[in-house]
Design an enzyme around this catalytic site. Structure first.
Site, mmCIF file in Angstrom:
data_model
loop_
_atom_site.group_PDB
_atom_site.id
_atom_site.type_symbol
_atom_site.label_atom_id
_atom_site.label_comp_id
_atom_site.label_asym_id
_atom_site.label_seq_id
_atom_site.Cartn_x
_atom_site.Cartn_y
_atom_site.Cartn_z
ATOM 1 N N PRO A 156 -7.729 3.568 4.042
ATOM 2 C CA PRO A 156 -8.226 4.782 3.375
ATOM 3 C C PRO A 156 -9.235 4.376 2.308
ATOM 4 O O PRO A 156 -8.959 3.477 1.515
ATOM 5 C CB PRO A 156 -6.965 5.379 2.730
ATOM 6 C CG PRO A 156 -5.983 4.258 2.631
ATOM 7 C CD PRO A 156 -6.324 3.268 3.702
ATOM 8 N N CYS A 178 -3.573 3.140 -5.860
ATOM 9 C CA CYS A 178 -4.838 3.451 -6.523
ATOM 10 C C CYS A 178 -4.698 3.309 -8.039
ATOM 11 O O CYS A 178 -3.800 3.913 -8.636
ATOM 12 C CB CYS A 178 -5.262 4.872 -6.156
ATOM 13 S SG CYS A 178 -6.758 5.358 -7.021
ATOM 14 N N LYS A 197 1.602 2.905 1.061
ATOM 15 C CA LYS A 197 0.627 1.835 0.799
ATOM 16 C C LYS A 197 0.716 1.501 -0.679
ATOM 17 O O LYS A 197 0.589 2.387 -1.526
ATOM 18 C CB LYS A 197 -0.778 2.311 1.172
ATOM 19 C CG LYS A 197 -1.877 1.288 0.880
ATOM 20 C CD LYS A 197 -3.194 1.728 1.520
ATOM 21 C CE LYS A 197 -4.314 0.736 1.290
ATOM 22 N NZ LYS A 197 -4.943 0.874 -0.030
ATOM 23 N N ASN A 214 -2.898 -6.125 3.638
ATOM 24 C CA ASN A 214 -4.230 -5.609 3.292
ATOM 25 C C ASN A 214 -4.790 -6.399 2.112
ATOM 26 O O ASN A 214 -4.061 -6.873 1.266
ATOM 27 C CB ASN A 214 -4.113 -4.112 2.923
ATOM 28 C CG ASN A 214 -5.367 -3.562 2.274
ATOM 29 O OD1 ASN A 214 -5.341 -3.148 1.112
ATOM 30 N ND2 ASN A 214 -6.478 -3.562 2.985
ATOM 31 N N GLY A 215 -6.128 -6.493 2.097
ATOM 32 C CA GLY A 215 -6.812 -7.095 0.957
ATOM 33 C C GLY A 215 -7.632 -8.303 1.360
ATOM 34 O O GLY A 215 -7.071 -9.325 1.781
ATOM 35 N N GLY A 216 -8.961 -8.185 1.285
ATOM 36 C CA GLY A 216 -9.832 -9.346 1.472
ATOM 37 C C GLY A 216 -9.926 -9.863 2.891
ATOM 38 O O GLY A 216 -10.458 -10.955 3.112
HETATM 39 C C1 LIG Z 1 -14.767 2.831 -1.831
HETATM 40 C C2 LIG Z 1 -13.288 2.584 -1.742
HETATM 41 C C3 LIG Z 1 -12.423 3.659 -1.856
HETATM 42 C C4 LIG Z 1 -11.033 3.460 -1.746
HETATM 43 N N1 LIG Z 1 -10.200 4.547 -1.751
HETATM 44 C C5 LIG Z 1 -8.865 4.374 -1.495
HETATM 45 C C6 LIG Z 1 -7.997 5.478 -1.295
HETATM 46 O O1 LIG Z 1 -8.397 6.649 -1.295
HETATM 47 N N2 LIG Z 1 -6.672 5.208 -1.067
HETATM 48 C C7 LIG Z 1 -6.180 3.927 -1.022
HETATM 49 O O2 LIG Z 1 -4.984 3.725 -0.813
HETATM 50 N N3 LIG Z 1 -6.991 2.878 -1.194
HETATM 51 C C8 LIG Z 1 -8.312 3.064 -1.395
HETATM 52 N N4 LIG Z 1 -9.139 1.978 -1.476
HETATM 53 C C9 LIG Z 1 -8.569 0.618 -1.337
HETATM 54 C C10 LIG Z 1 -8.598 0.180 0.134
HETATM 55 O O3 LIG Z 1 -7.800 1.029 0.935
HETATM 56 C C11 LIG Z 1 -8.076 -1.265 0.262
HETATM 57 O O4 LIG Z 1 -6.743 -1.314 -0.176
HETATM 58 C C12 LIG Z 1 -8.884 -2.260 -0.579
HETATM 59 O O5 LIG Z 1 -10.267 -2.036 -0.446
HETATM 60 C C13 LIG Z 1 -8.567 -3.702 -0.166
HETATM 61 O O6 LIG Z 1 -8.865 -3.909 1.198
HETATM 62 P P1 LIG Z 1 -10.230 -4.631 1.664
HETATM 63 O O7 LIG Z 1 -10.339 -5.911 0.896
HETATM 64 O O8 LIG Z 1 -10.060 -4.835 3.136
HETATM 65 O O9 LIG Z 1 -11.350 -3.707 1.335
HETATM 66 C C14 LIG Z 1 -10.513 2.155 -1.582
HETATM 67 C C15 LIG Z 1 -11.407 1.083 -1.475
HETATM 68 C C16 LIG Z 1 -12.780 1.287 -1.538
HETATM 69 C C17 LIG Z 1 -13.720 0.119 -1.376
#
Ligand SMILES: Cc1cc2nc3c(=O)[nH]c(=O)nc-3n(C[C@H](O)[C@H](O)[C@H](O)COP(=O)(O)O)c2cc1C
Length: 348
Positions: free
Chosen positions: A24, A107, A146, A218-220
């Site tokens: 998300p 969040c 999450k 999740n993450g990175g």
């Molecule tokens: C622009 C943006 C908006 C995000 N909005 C949400 C959100 O609405 N809900 C949520 O649980 N995480 C949100 N996240 C976090 C992502 O879901 C994810 O946990 C985080 O980016 C780490 O994963 P990644 O390293 O693969 O990006 C957001 C991340 C980004 C970059």
């Protein structure tokens, strides 16, 4: 072909496969992005942006719960902590056809902390459990959470296990774990996605301690090989920013993670398949850029990527006929790809 065989944790409410999930992302994973992503992977589980319970209950339903049927399998992410409101929203989510309802406990934004939404709830496992119980009773689709591995001042492994234990007892079998803590004072949401170090080993330990749960990491995550490695012991991966900035990564998902035989469409086919969607959106009074802004990374790493990005991010605002610009861009990208193929053949 490299295929990872899916493990099957015994879930009380089996839902869609979560072997590969697209995270998300507020303002990013909207219905247009999801339609585009779905053209590239048929199997990835897609998540909506977070929608607060207040918006679902008091806002315009079609705006907050609307989606294109093609986006399925699709999970709705809710932000909130009032059990009665969460229950109402979970029932509405099921009625709207979502395959899963997910609760956001990750969040870190100040705006949401004031309303007891998001990562601050990690310090209130009892309240999260109450909310999850209410959601679970109100709908028959899976309810998932999450969350982070902790928040500042509340980041021991014992506290994480207490959180997961209490929420599990309330009816949640699936935990999507962003493998870093959130620091609730002093860091912006963006910094909170980069600065606290990633600790995949904590997520691995959680799976060892709760083997019956479905644990998604999740993450990175940007590299498919690293994801495959994680999937040897965990049940799924969730990818956010890489799936947005480099969406064609999704082209390998169905074969690699689900063992599907079909080939993904190539980039030009994806572009062509978006054309009628964009035209429909515009015919209803929509703006082309609201769709195409999510496509900027489609050609990342290939010849012409910069031209593609520039046409869709700036030239698009200077033309009176954006669809003609799109058609011309499709021709340009096709010619560039052919030229690159010819160059490669002559070098050989
Ligand atoms: C622009 C943006 C908006 C995000 N909005 C949400 C959100 O609405 N809900 C949520 O649980 N995480 C949100 N996240 C976090 C992502 O879901 C994810 O946990 C985080 O980016 C780490 O994963 P990644 O390293 O693969 O990006 C957001 C991340 C980004 C970059």
């Amino acid at each position: 072909m490299h295929t990872d065989s899916p493990s099957t944790p015994s879930l009380t409410r089996p839902g869609p496969s979560r072997r590969f999930c697209v995270a998300p992302m507020m303002d990013w994973s909207d219905r247009h992005y999801r339609y585009f992503a779905r053209l590239i992977s048929r199997r990835a589980l897609l998540y909506t942006e977070m929608v607060t319970t207040g918006a679902v209950i008091h806002g315009e339903r079609s705006r907050f719960l609307g989606y294109n049927a093609e986006e399925q399998p699709l999970a709705l992410q809710l932000g909130g902590s009032n059990p009665a409101e969460l229950a109402t929203c979970a029932a509405l989510a099921e009625e709207a056809g979502f395959a899963e309802v997910n609760l956001n406990v990750g969040c870190p934004s100040d705006r949401v902390q004031n309303n007891m939404i998001g990562a601050c709830l990690m310090a209130h496992p009892g309240l999260v459990a109450e909310g999850v119980r209410a959601m679970h009773q109100a709908c028959s689709v899976p309810v998932t959470v999450k969350h982070r591995i902790g928040i500042n001042g509340h980041d021991s492994y014992a506290q994480l296990c207490d959180f997961v234990g209490q929420v599990q007892e309330a009816g949640c079998d699936t935990f999507i774990v962003h493998a870093r803590i959130a620091i609730l004072e002093g860091l912006s949401p963006k910094e909170n996605r980069d600065i606290p170090p990633l600790r995949y080993e904590v997520v691995q330990q959680l799976k060892r301690d709760f083997p019956q749960l479905e644990i998604i990491i999740n993450g990175g995550l940007t590299d498919l090989e690293v994801m495959s490695e994680q999937l040897k012991t965990l049940d799924g991966v969730m990818v956010g920013r890489e799936a947005y900035h480099n969406p064609y990564l999704l082209a390998e998902v169905d074969q690699r993670f689900y063992g599907d035989a079909h080939a993904a469409p190539d980039r030009l086919e994806v572009m062509a398949a978006m054309r009628p969607y964009i035209a429909r959106h515009m015919a209803r009074g929509g703006v082309m850029n609201h769709v195409t802004r999510h496509m900027l990374g489609l050609f990342q790493g290939l010849p012409g990527a910069r031209h593609f990005r520039r046409q869709l991010s700036s030239a698009i605002h200077q033309t009176s006929d954006p669809l003609a610009l799109y058609d011309q861009l499709l021709t340009d990208m096709s010619e560039r790809q052919q030229a690159a193929l010819l160059r490669a053949a002559s070098i050989r």
